[in-house]
Every structure is written in C-alpha cells, then in structure tokens.
Design an enzyme around this catalytic site. Structure first.
Site, short mmCIF file in Angstrom:
data_model
loop_
_atom_site.label_atom_id
_atom_site.label_comp_id
_atom_site.label_asym_id
_atom_site.label_seq_id
_atom_site.Cartn_x
_atom_site.Cartn_y
_atom_site.Cartn_z
CB CYS A 149 8.39 15.63 60.33
SG CYS A 149 9.38 14.41 61.23
CG HIS A 174 39.58 6.61 53.98
ND1 HIS A 174 39.27 6.62 52.65
CD2 HIS A 174 38.43 6.32 54.63
CE1 HIS A 174 37.98 6.37 52.49
NE2 HIS A 174 37.45 6.18 53.68
#
Length: 644
Positions: free
Chosen positions: A28, A566
């Site tokens: 929007c 990681h």
C-alpha cells in the site's frame, strides 16, 4: 546517501523465509504486505533491524512490513529478485484472502486488498479537488468557466468511476478475471444505465424489476459482486466442456453475473452503503463530540490492526452525499497528532538516529503517511503514542462539538481547503482550530510525558543476534543489556588477527551460496567447509549470544572484533536439532574452548549445506580485512583473517 534497495530487498526476502515461503506480496502507501506459508520461518527480529524497515505487524495471516515513503522502490526491488506478486503469480497460486482465518479477518483482508492499491489515485484526486477549491475560493477561476469544468472533471474522475477501479483490485483479491470484473463495473457506470435509473419510467429485465440506484461513487456493490463472481466462475468452469471453454466460460460468467448485479447484488450493496452512511450521520449528529474524539484517539490502534481501510468506503460515501463529519475528520486529528508527537520526540531526543527518523517521520505524518511515525517512533517509545491519542481526542471532541465537516476526502494538513463547502467560512475556521488544537495539545503532552531515550549517543550496537533468521541477516539486532555493556566496554585493538573456530577448508565468503553472506551484507569474512563437528573459541573473548536454535553464535573477542559463526545455511529451520551448546550468553571463554557440537551427517541428510560463514560484524571499524589460507585445509586455531 543513496539507499541500496537491492541489499535491503535481499535482507527482507531472507527474513520472511525466502520466496518459497511467500504466496503473495503486494504493498500500500507505506507497507509491504506478505502472506507467508509458514509463520515460524519469519524472523521478526531480523526484519525490525533492517535499516529501511520501520516496524512489523501481523494482521491475521498477513505480515505487514512498514517501510514508509520508499515502499514502492523496495517492492520493485523484491519483484526483481523473484518474490511472488500480483503481476507474476496466477490467481490460483497467489491467494489474497486466507480462508483459514476467521470471517472478520477475511473481510478486513478483502477490503484492504480492494482499497489500499487505490490510495495513490484517491490522494491525487483529492489534492486536485483541494486545488480547485483554492482556485475558486480566491477567485482565480469561476465555477462557470470552462477551466473549472475541466479541472473538476480531472479531480472527480477517480471518485465517479470508483467501481471500475475497485473491480480491478477486487478481481485480484477474489481470483476473478480482471476484464470480466471490469465489465460488471462498467455496466454499473454505463451512461445508458444511469439514464434509465435516473429517469421516471420503471426499469425491468424480462419483467423482473431493477432497483433504481446510481452506482457512481459507490464502493460496496462492486466488492460484493466480484466476490460472488468468484463462485460463479468456479461453477461455470465445472460445467463448461473443455473444447468450448474459451468461448463459453467468459460468456456464461457475464450472462449470469450481469443480471444478478443489476437485480440483486447491486441494490443490496447500495442499501448497505446508504445504511452505513445513515448510521454514521445519526451517530455523528447525536454524539459527535464523543464519537469523533473517541475515533480520533483510537485511530492509531485501528491503523495497527489494519481496520482503517474498512472505514474508507464509509468516508467516501459520506463525502459523496454531502460531507463527512466523522471518518476523515477523526483521521485528520489523529494524523496531525501523530506528526506532532513525533516532532516533539525529534526535538527532545539526544539519539542522533532517532532524531533523524523522527524529523522525517513527523513531516510524513503531517502529510498523511503515519506508519513511519507510528511504528518507527511513537509505538516504540509508548508515551508519545499515548500523548498522540490524547491530543487527537481533544481535537476530535472540539471538531465534534462544532460539527466540523469535510467536503473532500483528505487526512492531513493539506485537508484545510477540504473544510470549504456548504457551511461557509466558519467551518473552515473551526477546522483550522481543530487541527491546531490536535497539534499543540499533543506536542505539549509529549514533552510533559517525556520518553526513554534508549541510546543517548545514537550508536546502535553492531553485533547481530545469533538467533537471526534463515541467514542471520539482522546485522544490527539488539542484544541483552548486559551484552551491550560488554561490547561498549571492550576497546577496539588494531591490527589484530582472527583464528578459525573449526577445522576444514577455507573458502572465500563470496563463494557462499547465500547472497546475505556472499554479497557481504552482514560484513566481510571467510567461510569454512568443516572437517569435523566441533566449534571452538577462535580467540579469547565473550559469548554475546547463542541462537535459541543453536545454529549460530555471536562472539566478541577481547580485541573488540565482533563475529558471527553461522553453522550451515538455513539451519535455523532445524530448531536446534543436531546441535549441542556448551556455553551460555555472557560467558567469557579462552581460545580453543569447545563452544558447540553439531551432527553434520544428519544435517546434510536433512538437505542443508554445511558451509560455516565467519563474519566480522563490525567490518566498518577496520580499514582492511584480509582472508588468510584461502583454499587450504586447516586445523581450528589457524589464522583465517588479518584486520587492520
């Protein structure tokens, strides 16, 4: 400084679980709106810590990512990297309304999907009508002039043909062919039909009477009709022979839909619209000062739920039938108050980043775009939000008492000319006073209430929370207060080196098959293809954060280097399975201490890449980061980085 929309788009894509986790994306005026397949794969912390993101909100099954004025640019960047959207996905594959949600949420989702794409058109048309009002007020043009007629036509086209515009969006929401939905809307808007329903003679189709109703400016009838067309379409597809589908399907859909629209659905929608308008006018007239103040004060919370779009049809109908005294009036009070609270924060805060954000968001709110102010400032700080609610309510009560009326749909400071209409210049004066009260009251209350400046130096810790999403993309995620203190207490030492926490082959970070790492969005570093299943402390330092899912560790060396280790790619999805941690947050460790075990064999069997990126999160603190031993097989404790 130019914004790297591609970088932010990549980060958002990973944080929402990747493109395969999204069935549909649209936007929007200020928000990206996603429908994720699996909510558990969405990393809200990662989203909140992407610089361009002002906030995150769930509305039922819909994930709303508040961006602000850059939403169009970031949406385009997401489309370019393959995120599912209205232009690329078929109706069957891109559900816009989640049928698993309750009925109320589905109605809100449907209305939102129909109305939000129209915001630019409604804004432009409203502003043109504002300009026209100013031109006539100051006698630049007369209402009898040809110039007035042309400008009026330009400004009124969007509202007059609103059913046609809505039909396009409704077709996306309810999975109906766009052209067929537009045909029904055009039937409503046909000059021949309008002449028939405005004439004196009764109107009938094969003896069945057609209710006389002018559908120009209407909202509800076309939404109801396109919704019904979705079922008509399914029915026609079932009964149509395959060989005749291309001819019979569209023909039957129109032949069934058009009479139903004119005889049944259209009139029902019209009655509903008129009924809502009558109820609003009654409540506004009898309880105006209470109702307007209450709605204005609660409007930020209505925005948070996404329900504000359900009020738009009511407000548009009120304007079209003589003037609005509730919906747009309360929105003006609320938006001005939100802008005032945010500007008060900008004035008072000592946080440089917050000052910059609040200044821009405050101006944006005064111009009608409140989400950056709401999610980026007032909702985070809480007390300014309460001040905005109180200030808006005070302004709304004043407007309600004096029955301030708006004749043009507008929701911001630019609404001032919208007060010019049948009630004369006193309505304009009262409207201006209402806006002034909303602003001044909120500004003063915000300064009195105060707020907590979370970071008076304006420096956000650069350490990422190890519990980040699929690729731990939140490079500025907040950590615990104690961890922040440790980071700020450690003095940066340059030059320095980093040793490997795992044994294996050293690879370039750019070779990692994940753009978040390969494009160094989190920072520079290296990657290791592990030879064994253990992670050791690379240097003396502190465990800042062990991910809740154990797939990553954020580490601070005693020399001030901030690292993330990681283990594998997308292994967050394992939710800790096959990982064992031997340390806890805040623990100081020595080089070579065992931090974590993992079962690479089972992780690979589950389909995950075991490469281990090791990233320097505070890369910007160094002039040069040079990988060592690239392409070599090394033992843990061997040098992998030189930083200077």
């Amino acid at each position: 400084m130019a914004v790297d929309y591609n970088k932010d788009a990549q980060a958002i894509k990973h944080a929402v679980g990747g493109k395969d986790n999204v069935t549909r994306m649209f936007h929007c005026a200020t928000r990206l709106r996603f429908y994720p397949k699996n909510k558990n794969l969405v990393d809200e912390d990662a989203l909140n810590n992407i610089d361009i993101v002002k906030g995150v909100n769930w509305q039922g099954a819909q994930l709303q990512v508040i961006i602000g004025n850059d939403v169009g640019d970031i949406y385009d960047a997401l489309c370019k990297i393959g995120m599912p959207n209205d232009d690329t996905d078929s109706n069957e594959n891109a559900p816009a309304v989640n049928t698993d949600e309750n009925l109320w949420n589905r109605i809100i989702d449907a209305i939102t999907g129909c109305m939000t794409p129209l915001i630019p058109a409604l804004t432009a048309s409203g502003m043109i009508k504002v300009v026209l009002t100013l031109l006539t007020t100051f006698h630049v043009v007369s209402q009898a002039s040809m110039s007035y007629q042309i400008v009026s036509l330009i400004g009124d086209a969007c509202f007059y043909f609103l059913p046609v515009l809505i039909s396009v969006n409704a077709a996306k929401v309810f999975h109906v062919d766009h052209s067929l939905a537009m045909i029904i809307a055009c039937i409503f808007e046909s000059p021949v039909f309008i002449k028939l329903v405005t004439g004196k003679a009764p109107v009938a189709l094969f003896g069945i009477p057609i209710f006389k109703y002018d559908y120009t400016y209407s909202v509800i009838p076309i939404i109801l009709m396109v919704w019904l067309m979705s079922y008509i379409t399914k029915f026609v597809k079932k009964i149509t022979p395959e060989i005749l589908k291309i001819i019979m399907e569209p023909t039957l859909i129109i032949l069934i839909s058009a009479p139903l629209a004119l005889i049944v659905v259209g009139p029902i929608g019209g009655w509903l619209g008129n009924g809502l308008g009558t109820i609003v006018n009654f409540l506004s007239a009898k309880l105006g000062f209470i109702l307007v103040g209450l709605l204005a004060g609660l409007f930020p919370f209505i925005v948070i739920t996404g329900m504000h779009h359900t009020l738009t049809p009511i407000g548009l109908n009120a304007v079209a039938t003589g003037g609005d005294t509730l919906i747009w009036v309360s929105q003006v009070c609320s938006n001005v108050a939100e802008g005032a609270a945010t500007l008060a924060v900008a004035l008072k805060t000592k946080d440089k980043k917050m000052k910059t954000l609040a200044s821009a968001a405050g101006i944006s709110a005064l111009l009608g775009i409140t989400e950056p102010a709401l999610y980026g400032v007032t909702l985070k700080l809480k007390k300014p939000l309460y001040a905005a609610c109180i200030g808006a309510a005070i302004g709304g009560v004043f407007g309600g008492l004096l029955q301030v009326t708006m004749y043009i749909p507008q929701n911001c400071l630019l609404a001032i000319p919208a007060f010019i209409g049948k009630k004369g210049m006193m309505n304009l004066a009262y409207g201006c006073i209402m806006i002034l009260i909303s602003f001044v009251a909120t500004f003063i209350i915000t300064l009195i209430f105060g707020f907590e400046d979370n970071d008076r130096e304006g420096n956000k810790p650069a350490v990422a929370a190890a519990g980040a999403g699929n690729a731990a993309v939140n490079t500025t995620s907040t950590t615990s207060t104690s961890s922040q203190a440790k980071i700020s207490d450690v003095k940066l030492v340059k030059p320095t080196t980093i040793d490997s926490p795992v044994s294996g082959k050293v690879e370039s970070i750019t070779d990692v098959p994940d753009d978040i790492f390969a494009k160094k969005m989190m920072g520079d570093g290296v990657a290791i293809n592990p030879e064994d299943d253990k992670v050791y402390a690379p240097m003396n330092g502190t465990i800042v954060k062990v991910a809740d899912t154990l797939h990553a560790i954020t580490f601070l060396t005693d020399q001030g280097t901030q690292l993330i280790i990681h283990i594998g790619l997308d292994t967050v999805n394992l939710k800790g399975q096959y990982f064992t941690s031997h340390v806890k947050d805040g623990q100081h460790v020595n080089k070579g201490d065992l931090l974590l075990d993992f079962d690479s064999k089972n992780i690979k069997r589950a389909g995950y890449n075991m490469i281990i990126p090791i990233v320097v999160l505070n890369t910007n603190d160094y002039d040069k980061i040079e990988p060592q031993n690239l392409g070599s097989e090394i033992e843990h404790g061997s040098k992998i980085l030189e930083l200077s």
